[in-house]
Scaffold this active site. Structure first.
Site, PDB file in Angstrom:
ATOM      1  N   ARG A 107      13.058 -31.530  27.899  1.00  0.00           N
ATOM      2  CA  ARG A 107      11.714 -31.637  27.341  1.00  0.00           C
ATOM      3  C   ARG A 107      11.046 -30.280  27.183  1.00  0.00           C
ATOM      4  NH1 ARG A 107       9.957 -33.330  23.556  1.00  0.00           N
ATOM      5  NH2 ARG A 107      11.162 -35.196  24.045  1.00  0.00           N
ATOM      6  N   LYS A 142      -6.338 -17.039  16.594  1.00  0.00           N
ATOM      7  CA  LYS A 142      -6.614 -18.454  16.871  1.00  0.00           C
ATOM      8  C   LYS A 142      -5.342 -19.107  17.422  1.00  0.00           C
ATOM      9  CE  LYS A 142     -10.260 -18.725  13.410  1.00  0.00           C
ATOM     10  NZ  LYS A 142     -10.712 -19.303  12.114  1.00  0.00           N
ATOM     11  N   LYS A 174     -17.733  -8.175  13.351  1.00  0.00           N
ATOM     12  CA  LYS A 174     -18.043  -9.392  12.614  1.00  0.00           C
ATOM     13  C   LYS A 174     -19.550  -9.578  12.510  1.00  0.00           C
ATOM     14  CE  LYS A 174     -14.967 -12.544  12.554  1.00  0.00           C
ATOM     15  NZ  LYS A 174     -14.138 -13.747  12.824  1.00  0.00           N
ATOM     16  N   GLU A 202     -16.116  -7.095   8.854  1.00  0.00           N
ATOM     17  CA  GLU A 202     -16.286  -8.338   8.097  1.00  0.00           C
ATOM     18  C   GLU A 202     -17.498  -8.203   7.185  1.00  0.00           C
ATOM     19  OE1 GLU A 202     -16.116 -12.583   9.834  1.00  0.00           O
ATOM     20  OE2 GLU A 202     -18.248 -12.112   9.693  1.00  0.00           O
ATOM     21  N   ASP A 223     -15.008 -12.164   3.904  1.00  0.00           N
ATOM     22  CA  ASP A 223     -15.096 -13.458   4.562  1.00  0.00           C
ATOM     23  C   ASP A 223     -15.668 -14.543   3.670  1.00  0.00           C
ATOM     24  OD1 ASP A 223     -14.891 -15.135   6.930  1.00  0.00           O
ATOM     25  OD2 ASP A 223     -17.070 -15.045   7.009  1.00  0.00           O
TER      26      ASP A 223
END
Length: 286
Positions: A107, A142, A174, A202, A223
């Site tokens: 597994r 991510k 950002k 960004e 973006d």
């Protein structure tokens, strides 16, 4: 005959620690009670791990490491290497060894190769969708905590290029950084003053491009711009710094985005949303 295990991972990645932690999670304090009760200690298992759908393969050598950890004498033949694209029915591994050990490792080995091959398979689909545009596919941060190195390995196996591995390898300024810092120029200027070599900024408006470049940005992340706006942004940048399209990129939109002339397209879905692929391990009579 056993195939050698070679995995293109950073030298500081603790492969043994990963294998041990995954097996410990499955075994608990008691161990595999099913195999211990049902299978004689000296029983042998011969099996075939095969793809049950078309896949881009990633994690085959990790799967081998799980089996070898519990049965160092296992015989493994791996006719397929990570990074290959194979049709349904393709044999990925042939195993022969101690039955209890191999079924105990099954597994953990399958979970790993199914997950990583799922990422590689989705990545390959995005690579195909943007083929010929000249743009390069990037992954993102991510990722599942603790699995970033492996998931980014899988995107490479699917044909993407790794982007930032963490917060340490580049400044990524950002919208929230810009808001708190008091503007694009202020945020970028502070990164320059800190001596940071790679400064990614960004921008979500065209009027932010010139201030960002003038202040010292070395890479612009465009973006959530629609293709016409992206094309205008690329024209304004005029090759002075690399450009990266990002935000909500899907398989059905990536080609139009890539055709705008951007240097890169980054896709969080590669690691954030890739489904596991169907790979199984079945007993095969010797």
């Amino acid at each position: 005959m056993s195939s050698p295990v070679s995995i293109d991972l950073p030298p500081d990645f603790d492969l043994d620690g990963f294998i041990n932690a995954a097996l410990a999670e499955d075994l608990g304090a008691v161990g595999d009670v099913t195999s211990a009760a049902v299978i004689p200690a000296d029983a042998r298992f011969t099996g075939v791990m095969a793809a049950r759908e078309p896949v881009a393969v990633a994690g085959i050598n990790l799967a081998q490491a799980f089996f070898r950890d519990l049965d160092p004498a296992v015989e493994i033949d791996a006719p397929v290497a990570d990074g290959e694209r194979v049709p349904a029915g393709t044999v990925l591994l042939r195993l022969a060894g101690n039955a209890r050990a191999l079924l105990t490792a099954e597994r953990s080995a399958l979970n790993t190769v199914q997950h990583l091959s799922g990422i590689a398979t989705l990545t390959a689909a995005y690579v195909d969708a943007m083929a010929g545009t000249g743009a390069i596919l990037l992954d993102t941060r991510k990722t599942i905590p603790g699995l970033r190195v492996l998931e980014k390995y899988a995107t490479r196996m699917g044909g993407a290029q790794n982007h930032r591995m963490g917060l340490w390898d580049a400044a990524m300024i950002k919208d929230n950084h810009i808001a708190v810092a008091g503007g694009v120029e202020a945020a970028v200027g502070r990164a320059v003053a800190a001596g940071i070599a790679r400064i990614i900024v960004e921008v979500d408006r065209l009027d932010q491009i010139e201030p960002a470049i003038a202040a010292g940005a070395t890479h612009l992340l465009l973006d959530n711009m629609a293709p016409p706006m992206l094309a205008e942004a690329v024209a304004r940048v005029a090759g002075r710094v690399p450009t990266e399209a990002s935000g909500g990129v899907r398989l059905d939109t990536i080609r139009a985005i890539a055709e705008t002339g951007v240097t890169f397209v980054s896709v969080g879905r590669l690691t954030q949303s890739a489904p596991a692929v169907d790979i199984g391990l079945d007993f095969a009579a010797a």
